[in-house]
Design a protein around this motif. Structure first.
Motif, PDB file in Angstrom:
ATOM      1  N   ARG A  45       0.824  -1.207   0.000  1.00  0.00           N
ATOM      2  CA  ARG A  45       0.000   0.000   0.000  1.00  0.00           C
ATOM      3  C   ARG A  45       0.860   1.259   0.000  1.00  0.00           C
ATOM      4  N   GLY A  46       1.886   1.289   0.825  1.00  0.00           N
ATOM      5  CA  GLY A  46       2.782   2.439   0.859  1.00  0.00           C
ATOM      6  C   GLY A  46       3.518   2.620  -0.453  1.00  0.00           C
ATOM      7  N   ALA A  47       3.862   1.497  -1.102  1.00  0.00           N
ATOM      8  CA  ALA A  47       4.538   1.565  -2.394  1.00  0.00           C
ATOM      9  C   ALA A  47       3.645   2.236  -3.427  1.00  0.00           C
ATOM     10  N   VAL A  48       2.389   1.846  -3.469  1.00  0.00           N
ATOM     11  CA  VAL A  48       1.451   2.411  -4.450  1.00  0.00           C
ATOM     12  C   VAL A  48       1.152   3.873  -4.136  1.00  0.00           C
ATOM     13  N   VAL A  49       0.913   4.176  -2.869  1.00  0.00           N
ATOM     14  CA  VAL A  49       0.627   5.564  -2.478  1.00  0.00           C
ATOM     15  C   VAL A  49       1.805   6.466  -2.834  1.00  0.00           C
ATOM     16  N   GLY A  50       3.010   6.022  -2.499  1.00  0.00           N
ATOM     17  CA  GLY A  50       4.197   6.832  -2.793  1.00  0.00           C
ATOM     18  C   GLY A  50       4.408   7.037  -4.275  1.00  0.00           C
ATOM     19  N   ASP A  51       4.231   5.974  -5.053  1.00  0.00           N
ATOM     20  CA  ASP A  51       4.459   6.069  -6.486  1.00  0.00           C
ATOM     21  C   ASP A  51       3.413   6.957  -7.152  1.00  0.00           C
ATOM     22  N   ALA A  52       2.155   6.828  -6.737  1.00  0.00           N
ATOM     23  CA  ALA A  52       1.100   7.668  -7.302  1.00  0.00           C
ATOM     24  C   ALA A  52       1.307   9.133  -6.910  1.00  0.00           C
ATOM     25  N   LEU A  53       1.766   9.362  -5.681  1.00  0.00           N
ATOM     26  CA  LEU A  53       2.039  10.734  -5.247  1.00  0.00           C
ATOM     27  C   LEU A  53       3.169  11.344  -6.068  1.00  0.00           C
ATOM     28  N   ALA A  54       4.201  10.563  -6.323  1.00  0.00           N
ATOM     29  CA  ALA A  54       5.319  11.054  -7.137  1.00  0.00           C
ATOM     30  C   ALA A  54       4.833  11.439  -8.532  1.00  0.00           C
ATOM     31  N   ALA A  55       3.995  10.599  -9.129  1.00  0.00           N
ATOM     32  CA  ALA A  55       3.456  10.899 -10.464  1.00  0.00           C
ATOM     33  C   ALA A  55       2.583  12.150 -10.436  1.00  0.00           C
ATOM     34  N   LEU A  56       1.794  12.292  -9.388  1.00  0.00           N
ATOM     35  CA  LEU A  56       0.913  13.446  -9.242  1.00  0.00           C
ATOM     36  C   LEU A  56       1.722  14.739  -9.144  1.00  0.00           C
ATOM     37  N   LEU A  57       2.802  14.711  -8.362  1.00  0.00           N
ATOM     38  CA  LEU A  57       3.635  15.899  -8.202  1.00  0.00           C
ATOM     39  C   LEU A  57       4.355  16.243  -9.507  1.00  0.00           C
ATOM     40  N   GLU A  58       4.802  15.233 -10.228  1.00  0.00           N
ATOM     41  CA  GLU A  58       5.425  15.490 -11.536  1.00  0.00           C
ATOM     42  C   GLU A  58       4.430  16.131 -12.493  1.00  0.00           C
ATOM     43  N   PHE A  59       3.199  15.646 -12.486  1.00  0.00           N
ATOM     44  CA  PHE A  59       2.150  16.191 -13.346  1.00  0.00           C
ATOM     45  C   PHE A  59       1.886  17.659 -12.996  1.00  0.00           C
ATOM     46  N   GLY A  60       2.160  18.011 -11.744  1.00  0.00           N
ATOM     47  CA  GLY A  60       1.986  19.389 -11.290  1.00  0.00           C
ATOM     48  C   GLY A  60       3.226  20.243 -11.476  1.00  0.00           C
ATOM     49  N   GLY A  61       4.224  19.734 -12.193  1.00  0.00           N
ATOM     50  CA  GLY A  61       5.382  20.546 -12.544  1.00  0.00           C
ATOM     51  C   GLY A  61       6.611  20.374 -11.684  1.00  0.00           C
ATOM     52  N   HIS A  62       6.520  19.600 -10.602  1.00  0.00           N
ATOM     53  CA  HIS A  62       7.686  19.403  -9.744  1.00  0.00           C
ATOM     54  C   HIS A  62       8.715  18.484 -10.398  1.00  0.00           C
ATOM     55  N   ASP A  63       9.977  18.693 -10.036  1.00  0.00           N
ATOM     56  CA  ASP A  63      10.999  17.682 -10.278  1.00  0.00           C
ATOM     57  C   ASP A  63      10.937  16.727  -9.096  1.00  0.00           C
ATOM     58  N   VAL A  64      10.791  15.449  -9.364  1.00  0.00           N
ATOM     59  CA  VAL A  64      10.579  14.480  -8.295  1.00  0.00           C
ATOM     60  C   VAL A  64      11.728  13.471  -8.251  1.00  0.00           C
ATOM     61  N   ILE A  65      12.255  13.258  -7.052  1.00  0.00           N
ATOM     62  CA  ILE A  65      13.238  12.202  -6.816  1.00  0.00           C
ATOM     63  C   ILE A  65      12.515  11.077  -6.088  1.00  0.00           C
ATOM     64  N   ARG A  66      12.415   9.920  -6.740  1.00  0.00           N
ATOM     65  CA  ARG A  66      11.813   8.746  -6.103  1.00  0.00           C
ATOM     66  C   ARG A  66      12.930   7.969  -5.410  1.00  0.00           C
ATOM     67  N   GLU A  67      12.858   7.892  -4.098  1.00  0.00           N
ATOM     68  CA  GLU A  67      13.988   7.322  -3.345  1.00  0.00           C
ATOM     69  C   GLU A  67      13.565   6.144  -2.474  1.00  0.00           C
ATOM     70  N   TYR A  68      14.488   5.204  -2.364  1.00  0.00           N
ATOM     71  CA  TYR A  68      14.326   4.017  -1.520  1.00  0.00           C
ATOM     72  C   TYR A  68      15.528   3.982  -0.585  1.00  0.00           C
ATOM     73  N   TYR A  69      15.275   3.922   0.701  1.00  0.00           N
ATOM     74  CA  TYR A  69      16.348   3.876   1.706  1.00  0.00           C
ATOM     75  C   TYR A  69      16.587   2.423   2.084  1.00  0.00           C
ATOM     76  N   VAL A  70      17.772   1.930   1.784  1.00  0.00           N
ATOM     77  CA  VAL A  70      18.108   0.535   2.037  1.00  0.00           C
ATOM     78  C   VAL A  70      18.681   0.401   3.441  1.00  0.00           C
ATOM     79  N   ASN A  71      17.924  -0.209   4.352  1.00  0.00           N
ATOM     80  CA  ASN A  71      18.381  -0.394   5.739  1.00  0.00           C
ATOM     81  C   ASN A  71      19.304  -1.614   5.803  1.00  0.00           C
ATOM     82  N   ASP A  72      20.546  -1.413   5.384  1.00  0.00           N
ATOM     83  CA  ASP A  72      21.487  -2.536   5.271  1.00  0.00           C
ATOM     84  C   ASP A  72      22.637  -2.450   6.270  1.00  0.00           C
ATOM     85  N   ALA A  73      22.396  -1.798   7.408  1.00  0.00           N
ATOM     86  CA  ALA A  73      23.471  -1.659   8.386  1.00  0.00           C
ATOM     87  C   ALA A  73      23.095  -2.188   9.769  1.00  0.00           C
TER      88      ALA A  73
END
Length: 582
Positions: A147-175
């Motif tokens: 659910r969070g994956a879909v919400v985040g991805d749709a929000l990123a697309a929505l912001l891009e459609f509104g003219g923003h430059d969007v960085i889609r980021e994933y934080y890898v908890n590998d420590a």
């Protein structure tokens, strides 16, 4: 994209021009702030097409009462030939009834702008970092991440459609400790691949079968070199290899949902680069970290609790209920300490930060917001930062809880879901409720062909439109045409007005950071189209295809075609395909 304004933007500009004129006449003081002036549909459609609160919010600056200011506004608006009526309601709201030509022009605009209809430049020049998913790299993506994956991805697309430059980021908890456990679990599978009987997977290890291919790959690469070796010789190596394998699996799972990130930021690399130390140094220099004793746990104090001096972040200065440690007593960074440094890194590259988290992280929102405020050098100049919490999803099949997946060991994977019902069904369904509300995902109901299934209902509207266009061309030789739009009646106008809401809905959803609003809007638009279609079942004259009237048929086909365009634009924002057949 056409430079022509959408209807609501055009009328906001008209209101603005009238206010300019009132400033020129000294009715309003020069430079009167207008940020709270709104132009939107009235709550009751019977009151008109548009309403503005301009008189209500500006009367104080004009040193008059709202109704008196409204009268001056109405006097000027009534001169506009595109406005059939301008009326004052209540204490000073202004309702406008627009000439039909306005709505027909909007239909033409949809046809002209096509996939750009609803796009804006509101966010131009601003970079937004949207961090979402960020699941621990210890296994395949499961329902808890979906659910969070879909919400985040749709929000990123929505912001891009509104003219923003969007960085889609994933934080890898590998420590953290969880990836050490992953490495040990992979080592077991490695020995199994070499032919050793490993018996039952020990408690606390990852039991899923997804680690078998990882073990096999390690066996192919290293042979029995590490089978009997002490942990110190293989733990770091196996951790790196296992995390890399898990991230490949995670990328593959996310790709099944149509999700692709721009940046994968590694916690291990963050720490190796000394970013937490740099953050601590900066915070100490600004008196935001000090060495102090952590407060004893509230309630009954554990017998083994001892006061320990730790570096504490002054989060109480920013509204938290206590200062928070950035390091543990063993010298390792707390999750908060590493996260703080990570957000400092993100803030260097963006004008705004948005994190999509599971609701189980609600307790950490206040402190991380405090940290971001601090790293922006104080609350007053803090970089805009929002955390969206997403509630859990309960999986059902015909109302009964779903059994767990054999592949994962103890959970249903995203791959399981997509393979059964398809990407589009998963994505749309995840946006049919507000993310802060819990939801059920019933495998039986999400594929039902009924009005109660929003995914089907919206897709069916789009497929029905295309079926109608094909039928009209094949059977009557008629194609969409705007030549006779002036023959549109009240029923058609109702549908056009619903379609014309799309740019407003997109803007509102982007401002609120709520992509589910688009799913809600699409359902309403689909319902309006189905209602329009169904009128033809009772009254043949209301049908879209009229054998005896090619001109009106072409106009109604043009209307239907533009409704289909708006549905496609909305579905594209949600990452859902607009199918042409069901």
């Amino acid at each position: 994209m056409s430079k022509q304004q959408t209807l609501y933007a055009a009328y906001a500009a008209k209101i603005d021009a009238v206010l300019d004129a009132l400033e020129a006449e000294a009715v309003l003081p020069a430079g009167t702030p207008r940020g709270n002036v709104a132009v939107e549909p009235p709550r009751d459609p019977s009151h008109g097409d548009l309403a503005t609160n301009a008189a209500m919010v500006l009367a104080k600056q004009a040193k008059t009462n709202p109704r008196a200011l409204a009268e001056k506004l109405v006097e000027k608006l009534a001169d506009d030939p595109q406005i059939d009526a301008a009326e004052i309601a209540g204490p000073g709201f202004i309702n406008l009834r627009l000439a039909h030509s306005n709505w027909l022009k909007e239909l033409d605009l949809i046809a002209a702008q096509k996939s750009d209809y609803g796009r804006s430049t509101r966010g131009a020049g601003r970079t937004v970092n949207v961090e979402y998913v960020s699941a621990n790299p210890t296994g395949p993506m499961h329902m808890g991440h979906c659910r969070g994956a879909v919400v985040g991805d749709a929000l990123a697309a929505l912001l891009e459609f509104g003219g923003h430059d969007v960085i889609r980021e994933y934080y890898v908890n590998d420590a953290g400790a969880q990836v050490q456990t992953l490495a040990r679990s992979a080592h077991l599978r490695y020995k199994e691949a070499l032919g050793e009987d490993i018996g039952e997977i020990p408690e606390g290890f990852y039991p899923g079968e997804y680690l078998k291919p990882v073990g096999q790959k390690l066996a192919d690469e290293f042979g029995d070199q590490y089978a009997a070796a002490p942990e110190s010789e293989w733990l770091t190596l196996f951790r790196e290899k296992s995390v890399a394998a898990m991230m490949d699996m995670i990328r593959t799972d996310l790709a099944m949902l149509g999700i692709h990130h721009d940046v994968f930021a590694s916690e291990a690399e963050l720490q190796a680069a000394g970013k937490p130390e740099a953050a601590e140094k900066w915070l100490r220099a600004h008196d935001l970290v000090y060495d102090g004793i952590l407060e004893a746990p509230k309630g009954k104090t554990p017998e083994d609790w001892e006061p320990v001096e730790l570096p504490l972040f002054r989060s109480t200065r920013f509204g938290d209920d206590q200062d928070r440690p950035i390091k543990k007593s063993d010298g390792n960074w707390t999750y908060f300490g590493a996260d703080l440094a990570y957000h400092m890194q993100k803030a260097d590259k963006a004008d705004e930060l948005i994190d999509i988290w599971g609701a189980d992280h609600a307790g950490t929102v206040k402190r991380i917001k405090a940290a971001v405020a601090a790293l922006s050098e104080g609350e007053g100049t803090a970089i805009p930062f929002d955390v969206k919490l997403v509630q859990m999803v309960q999986l059902l099949r015909g109302g009964e809880p779903v059994k767990m997946s054999k592949r994962s060991g103890n959970f249903i994977t995203i791959a399981d879901m997509v393979e059964e019902v398809g990407k589009d069904v998963v994505r749309f369904t995840m946006l049919t409720r507000k993310p802060e509300a819990q939801m059920d995902f019933d495998f039986a109901k999400v594929v039902e062909a009924s009005k109660d299934n929003p995914v089907f209902y919206v897709q069916y509207a789009h497929a029905r439109i295309h079926s109608t266009l094909r039928k009209a061309k094949a059977e009557a030789g008629v194609q969409p045409s705007a030549d006779a739009l002036d023959r549109m009646g009240d029923d058609e106008m109702t549908l056009i007005k619903q379609a014309a809401q799309f740019p407003r809905q997109v803007e509102a959803a982007a401002l609120a950071r709520e992509p589910h609003r688009i799913a809600f809007y699409l359902y309403d638009l689909a319902a309006a189209f189905h209602a329009f279609w169904n009128m033809g079942n009772d009254d043949p004259g209301k049908r879209i295809i009229l054998a005896e009237d090619a001109e009106l048929t072409a106009a109604r086909l043009f209307l239907a075609d533009q409704i289909g365009q708006v549905i496609r634009n909305g579905l594209a924002l949600l990452g859902v395909e607009a199918v042409e057949e069901l």
